[in-house]
Design an enzyme around this catalytic site. Structure first.
Site, PDB file in Angstrom:
ATOM      1  CG  HIS A 118      -1.590  -1.172   1.641  1.00  0.00           C
ATOM      2  ND1 HIS A 118      -2.771  -1.553   1.062  1.00  0.00           N
ATOM      3  CD2 HIS A 118      -1.302  -2.130   2.560  1.00  0.00           C
ATOM      4  CE1 HIS A 118      -3.186  -2.691   1.611  1.00  0.00           C
ATOM      5  NE2 HIS A 118      -2.312  -3.057   2.515  1.00  0.00           N
ATOM      6  CG  HIS A 161       1.887  -6.684   3.871  1.00  0.00           C
ATOM      7  ND1 HIS A 161       2.113  -5.418   3.373  1.00  0.00           N
ATOM      8  CD2 HIS A 161       0.561  -6.738   4.156  1.00  0.00           C
ATOM      9  CE1 HIS A 161       0.984  -4.735   3.371  1.00  0.00           C
ATOM     10  NE2 HIS A 161       0.016  -5.518   3.833  1.00  0.00           N
ATOM     11  CG  HIS A 296      -9.551  11.821  27.569  1.00  0.00           C
ATOM     12  ND1 HIS A 296     -10.712  11.095  27.752  1.00  0.00           N
ATOM     13  CD2 HIS A 296      -9.004  11.354  26.402  1.00  0.00           C
ATOM     14  CE1 HIS A 296     -10.861  10.223  26.769  1.00  0.00           C
ATOM     15  NE2 HIS A 296      -9.843  10.362  25.931  1.00  0.00           N
ATOM     16  CG  HIS A 298      -6.427  11.946  22.560  1.00  0.00           C
ATOM     17  ND1 HIS A 298      -5.736  11.056  23.355  1.00  0.00           N
ATOM     18  CD2 HIS A 298      -7.726  11.535  22.599  1.00  0.00           C
ATOM     19  CE1 HIS A 298      -6.566  10.154  23.837  1.00  0.00           C
ATOM     20  NE2 HIS A 298      -7.782  10.422  23.399  1.00  0.00           N
ATOM     21  CD  GLU A 303     -10.078   8.527  21.026  1.00  0.00           C
ATOM     22  OE1 GLU A 303     -10.657   7.572  21.585  1.00  0.00           O
ATOM     23  OE2 GLU A 303      -9.848   9.611  21.610  1.00  0.00           O
ATOM     24  CG  HIS A 342     -13.271  12.409  23.724  1.00  0.00           C
ATOM     25  ND1 HIS A 342     -12.164  13.156  23.383  1.00  0.00           N
ATOM     26  CD2 HIS A 342     -12.826  11.122  23.760  1.00  0.00           C
ATOM     27  CE1 HIS A 342     -11.115  12.392  23.233  1.00  0.00           C
ATOM     28  NE2 HIS A 342     -11.482  11.144  23.465  1.00  0.00           N
TER      29      HIS A 342
END
Length: 404
Positions: A118, A161, A296, A298, A303, A342
């Site tokens: 890919h 792969h 919290h 990020h 996410e 969130h």
């Protein structure tokens, strides 16, 4: 009992809670909260509404317009092949998911996801069963391993792969693939059979030093997923080449000692633990009934979530007084755009297990509770009007999972 009321009862028994103050009709939740809202008089999709009670009757804290942050693999196109299938969630299915895309794939025993590569890096989590994975790098160094439930693999972009299902109780395997580009398409993979089928035979003969007739049996089109020969012992597939790859492409995530708190566990796997995985960091979270992944955000990326078991609710805060709640269950994908606050709460009566993935070499989060505990308390009190003793008692250490 009709199918709608039956499914509603099943969902209720499974721990689905309707929005605070909302009502539930025989068919499912109704858009009512106190004296706000009204019954649905027209056509409705009751089974879907049962799965999304907080969309039908959102809590009063939800406000404003937020993008959709949920997609179910059950709504993705299923590509059926001999001995397996694949379905994907990309920006075409979930437009907000620009950072990452996911593929859910099933291979029966001995069935092969053909040799390919890919443009994007591939991160994977084995959901059930076992598979053999092989790869080589640009220096001719090789890799082969057998992976099972809870194991990860990571192939950097451009690394060729293969994946083959193995015998076992599950007759092969099922796994989740995550790619570091939301615009990824499983149909755009570089496949060895597709390339060979579109290369002149005289060129193939020259390249491999074989007569043209040696290629008479080449497939005329891609194989993609197909039955293959039963693999032998792993050692037989660990070919020498220039030696093994310097960073293993697989990792035993479940072998990690988790962060344990009252209410659940979290296992964090990023490049500090799995060095090969340079573009995707991940966490495996398990919440007991009523427990919550704390408030919290990020600081290092969007996410991408995949729900493995149980039922949960996530509310996402998007600034400008915008917030929206979503209900999730096994097989669903969740998404949180960069830096949005969130939490995820287990709303069922069984453990809620899900994966969090980030397009980043490192995992990072910021705890709202820890931030408040480590900011001058008089300043926090001025903002929140909380009792000073309550602020002083806030723990200064992070607890990613809090009990119900």
């Amino acid at each position: 009992m009709n199918v709608f009321s039956r499914r509603g009862l099943i969902a209720a028994a499974g721990g689905v809670a309707w929005g605070a103050g909302s009502a539930r009709s025989a068919e499912g939740p109704s858009p009512l909260r106190g004296n706000k809202g009204a019954d649905i008089l027209g056509p409705r999709n009751a089974p879907r509404e049962v799965e999304d009670p907080f969309t039908v009757a959102p809590p009063k804290t939800d406000h404003g317009t937020m993008p959709n942050l949920k997609w179910s693999f059950a709504d993705s196109h299923m590509r059926l092949e001999e001995g397996g299938w694949a379905r994907q969630t990309t920006t075409r299915e979930l437009p907000i998911s620009t950072a990452m895309a996911g593929v859910n794939m099933r291979l029966k025993a001995n069935v092969v996801r053909e040799m390919h590569w890919h443009k994007e890096a591939e991160w994977a989590y084995m959901i059930k069963g076992r598979a053999r994975i092989t790869a080589i790098d640009g220096d001719g160094r090789t890799f082969a391993d057998d992976v099972g439930e809870g194991d990860l693999w990571y192939f950097p972009s451009g690394i060729p792969h293969s994946i083959q299902g193995l015998d076992g109780p599950e007759d092969g395997c099922e796994f989740l693939l995550v790619f570091d580009d939301g615009g990824f398409s499983e149909d755009s993979t570089f496949l060895i059979t597709d390339w060979l089928a579109h290369t002149p035979r005289d060129v193939l003969a020259k390249n491999f030093g074989l007569p043209e007739r040696a290629f008479d049996a080449l497939p005329e089109k891609e194989l993609y997923i197909f039955p293959g020969p039963k693999p032998g012992a792993l050692a037989e597939d660990q070919l020498g080449g220039a030696g093994p790859v310097p960073k293993r492409f697989s990792h035993r995530m479940l072998a990690q000692e988790p962060i344990r708190t009252t209410g659940g566990t979290i296992r964090i796997t990023d490049s500090t633990i799995f060095p090969a995985s340079t573009t995707i960091a991940a966490a495996l979270v398990e919440l007991e009934p009523g427990a919550m992944r704390e408030l919290h955000w990020h600081p290092n990326g969007d996410e991408w979530q995949y729900y493995l078991s149980g039922r949960g609710r996530m509310t996402v805060f998007g600034s400008e007084s915008k917030a929206r709640s979503f209900d999730y269950q096994a097989g669903d994908v969740g998404y949180v755009p960069f830096a949005m606050g969130h939490y995820i709460e287990n709303t069922g009566d069984t453990p809620l297990t899900f994966l969090e993935m980030f397009r980043s070499p490192r995992y990072a989060d910021i705890s709202l509770r820890q931030w408040m505990a480590l900011t001058p308390h008089a300043l926090v009190q001025a903002h929140t009007k909380l009792d000073r003793a309550a602020i002083d008692a806030l723990p200064q250490t992070k607890s990613p999972v809090v009990p119900g």
